[in-house]
Design a protein around this motif. Structure first.
Motif, PDB file in Angstrom:
ATOM      1  N   TYR A  33       0.733  -1.058  -0.093  1.00 34.25           N
ATOM      2  CA  TYR A  33      -0.018   0.021  -0.015  1.00 34.25           C
ATOM      3  C   TYR A  33       0.776   1.385   0.141  1.00 34.25           C
ATOM      4  N   ALA A  34       2.109   1.062   0.631  1.00 29.44           N
ATOM      5  CA  ALA A  34       2.683   2.441   1.043  1.00 29.44           C
ATOM      6  C   ALA A  34       4.131   2.305   1.059  1.00 29.44           C
ATOM      7  N   THR A  35       4.820   3.205   1.041  1.00 29.08           N
ATOM      8  CA  THR A  35       6.422   3.443   1.308  1.00 29.08           C
ATOM      9  C   THR A  35       6.180   3.898   3.068  1.00 29.08           C
ATOM     10  N   ALA A  36       7.156   3.180   3.930  1.00 26.80           N
ATOM     11  CA  ALA A  36       7.083   3.497   5.143  1.00 26.80           C
ATOM     12  C   ALA A  36       8.454   3.711   5.741  1.00 26.80           C
ATOM     13  N   ARG A  37       8.636   4.447   6.716  1.00 20.84           N
ATOM     14  CA  ARG A  37       9.831   4.869   7.474  1.00 20.84           C
ATOM     15  C   ARG A  37       9.514   5.061   8.924  1.00 20.84           C
ATOM     16  N   GLY A  38      10.789   4.624   9.561  1.00 25.37           N
ATOM     17  CA  GLY A  38      10.710   5.076  11.126  1.00 25.37           C
ATOM     18  C   GLY A  38      10.771   6.437  11.215  1.00 25.37           C
ATOM     19  N   ALA A  39       9.732   6.936  12.352  1.00 25.56           N
ATOM     20  CA  ALA A  39       9.995   8.369  12.544  1.00 25.56           C
ATOM     21  C   ALA A  39      10.340   8.766  14.076  1.00 25.56           C
ATOM     22  N   GLY A  40      10.885   7.701  14.739  1.00 24.00           N
ATOM     23  CA  GLY A  40      11.414   7.951  16.008  1.00 24.00           C
ATOM     24  C   GLY A  40      11.254   7.190  17.087  1.00 24.00           C
ATOM     25  N   LYS A  41      11.539   7.196  18.014  1.00 25.07           N
ATOM     26  CA  LYS A  41      11.078   6.244  19.377  1.00 25.07           C
ATOM     27  C   LYS A  41      10.406   7.180  20.479  1.00 25.07           C
ATOM     28  N   VAL A  42       9.637   6.443  21.190  1.00 23.78           N
ATOM     29  CA  VAL A  42       8.683   7.252  22.089  1.00 23.78           C
ATOM     30  C   VAL A  42       9.033   6.214  23.479  1.00 23.78           C
ATOM     31  N   PRO A  43       9.388   7.035  24.628  1.00 24.71           N
ATOM     32  CA  PRO A  43       9.736   6.335  25.928  1.00 24.71           C
ATOM     33  C   PRO A  43       8.682   5.924  26.500  1.00 24.71           C
ATOM     34  N   PRO A  44       8.708   4.791  27.571  1.00 20.62           N
ATOM     35  CA  PRO A  44       7.353   4.383  28.158  1.00 20.62           C
ATOM     36  C   PRO A  44       6.845   5.334  29.208  1.00 20.62           C
ATOM     37  N   ASN A  45       7.720   6.317  29.567  1.00 19.50           N
ATOM     38  CA  ASN A  45       7.135   7.223  30.828  1.00 19.50           C
ATOM     39  C   ASN A  45       6.317   8.204  30.153  1.00 19.50           C
ATOM     40  N   VAL A  46       5.976   8.286  28.984  1.00 21.76           N
ATOM     41  CA  VAL A  46       4.948   9.385  28.613  1.00 21.76           C
ATOM     42  C   VAL A  46       3.613   8.632  28.494  1.00 21.76           C
ATOM     43  N   PHE A  47       3.448   7.414  29.012  1.00 19.54           N
ATOM     44  CA  PHE A  47       2.057   6.679  28.990  1.00 19.54           C
ATOM     45  C   PHE A  47       1.638   6.339  30.445  1.00 19.54           C
ATOM     46  N   TRP A  48       0.389   6.275  30.666  1.00 18.41           N
ATOM     47  CA  TRP A  48      -0.434   5.745  31.916  1.00 18.41           C
ATOM     48  C   TRP A  48      -1.339   4.738  31.183  1.00 18.41           C
ATOM     49  N   PRO A  49      -1.239   3.689  31.799  1.00 16.18           N
ATOM     50  CA  PRO A  49       0.026   3.022  32.684  1.00 16.18           C
ATOM     51  C   PRO A  49       1.134   2.847  31.877  1.00 16.18           C
ATOM     52  N   VAL A  50       2.447   2.746  32.575  1.00 14.53           N
ATOM     53  CA  VAL A  50       3.556   2.944  31.856  1.00 14.53           C
ATOM     54  C   VAL A  50       3.969   1.324  31.247  1.00 14.53           C
ATOM     55  N   PRO A  51       4.062   1.356  29.996  1.00 12.49           N
ATOM     56  CA  PRO A  51       4.403  -0.229  29.502  1.00 12.49           C
ATOM     57  C   PRO A  51       5.600  -0.465  29.576  1.00 12.49           C
ATOM     58  N   ASN A  52       5.805  -1.752  29.606  1.00 14.50           N
ATOM     59  CA  ASN A  52       7.309  -2.471  29.985  1.00 14.50           C
ATOM     60  C   ASN A  52       8.151  -2.321  28.499  1.00 14.50           C
ATOM     61  N   VAL A  53       7.709  -1.531  27.375  1.00 15.70           N
ATOM     62  CA  VAL A  53       8.483  -1.781  26.086  1.00 15.70           C
ATOM     63  C   VAL A  53       8.389  -0.381  25.678  1.00 15.70           C
TER      64      VAL A  53
END
Length: 289
Positions: free
Chosen positions: A180-200
């Motif tokens: 369907y599309a061309t795709a690329r990674g656009a960065g990493k997001v740390p766990p601590n910006v979420f509630w609850p905090v995921p383990n990945v």
């Protein structure tokens, strides 16, 4: 972007609604305004775009999208969250609520007709981890108006979606998204910006729709080859596609006709090569009367 939700507002809103994030629905609510700003900026929405958000939760990203897009459709499976979202937007973004349409539905089953007009042009979402890939693929198949997107998914899934042939993470999600599309990674997001905090960690994937590699072979036929090739990814394609072709020799003949080495493995092939194999599919063997 004013009026974005921070950690205190997120917890207060959840308490008022009597809701708690559930693993079953893959809910991890973003509570960091800077992350919302980053996602909206990376999505590169224009004032004419109609954004589609899946799993808006308490509305963190929704508020950000309303500052950048002409209209925003949100699809929320949780009826309590869906019902509360317009009031949250009205409270924090005033008349922007007039540009919001809430659909209480399952994103894996929603149709273009259900979404209605104006049709979405961009998918921007913090997707539930457990259904991220099927949701993206379903929406791309169902919504031809969807020209691009930016999705936040589990980092491991992000790596799979953007992987190229020959990579250890290259597989079914990689090939099907590439259809369907061309795709690329656009960065990493740390766990601590979420509630609850995921383990990945999470990852951002940006994609831009393109024309299918071939128009003379149906997508379902191509995807059947992809599924078969990766079901036993350690096997050669001659062996892995035997069931699909009706025998190893028939698979080898289809592969040779497509210009693919029968001794290769699925992880080495491009989406164009998978399409060529599907186009060379052998006719079903005749049955004796």
């Amino acid at each position: 972007m004013t009026g974005l939700l921070g950690p205190a507002e997120i917890r207060e809103l959840a308490a008022r609604l009597g809701v708690a994030p559930t693993k079953k629905l893959g809910q991890n609510f973003v509570h960091d305004p800077n992350t919302v700003r980053r996602i909206v900026a990376a999505a590169e929405l224009t004032p004419d775009d109609v954004a589609l958000e899946v799993g808006p939760g308490l509305g963190s990203l929704t508020l950000g999208l309303l500052t950048a897009a002409a209209r925003v459709h949100v699809v929320e499976i949780d009826p309590t969250l869906a019902a509360a979202l317009p009031a949250t937007v009205a409270d924090r973004a005033g008349t922007a609520v007039d540009r919001l349409t809430v659909h209480t539905a399952d994103a894996l089953r929603i149709t273009a007709a259900q979404l209605g007009e104006p049709a979405p042009t961009a998918l921007v979402a913090n997707l539930p981890y457990n259904v991220a890939v099927p949701v993206v693929l379903h929406l791309l198949a169902e919504l031809p108006t969807l020209r691009r997107g930016l999705v936040m998914v589990q980092k491991e899934v992000a790596d799979r979606l953007v992987a190229g042939p020959g990579s250890k993470t290259y597989g079914i999600p990689s090939v099907k998204l590439a259809w369907y599309a061309t795709a690329r990674g656009a960065g990493k997001v740390p766990p601590n910006v979420f509630w609850p905090v995921p383990n990945v960690d999470s990852g951002l994937v940006a994609f831009t729709r393109r024309e299918p590699p071939r128009v003379d072979v149906p997508r379902k036929k191509v995807f059947a080859v992809v599924d078969a090739a990766f079901a036993q990814r350690r096997k050669t394609l001659r062996a892995a596609l035997a069931g699909w072709a009706g025998g190893a020799d028939r698979a080898a003949a289809a592969l040779t006709a497509a210009g693919v080495d029968p001794g290769a493995r699925g992880e080495a092939l491009t989406v164009e090569q998978f399409a060529a194999i599907a186009a060379s599919a052998p006719a079903a063997p005749e049955r004796a009367e």
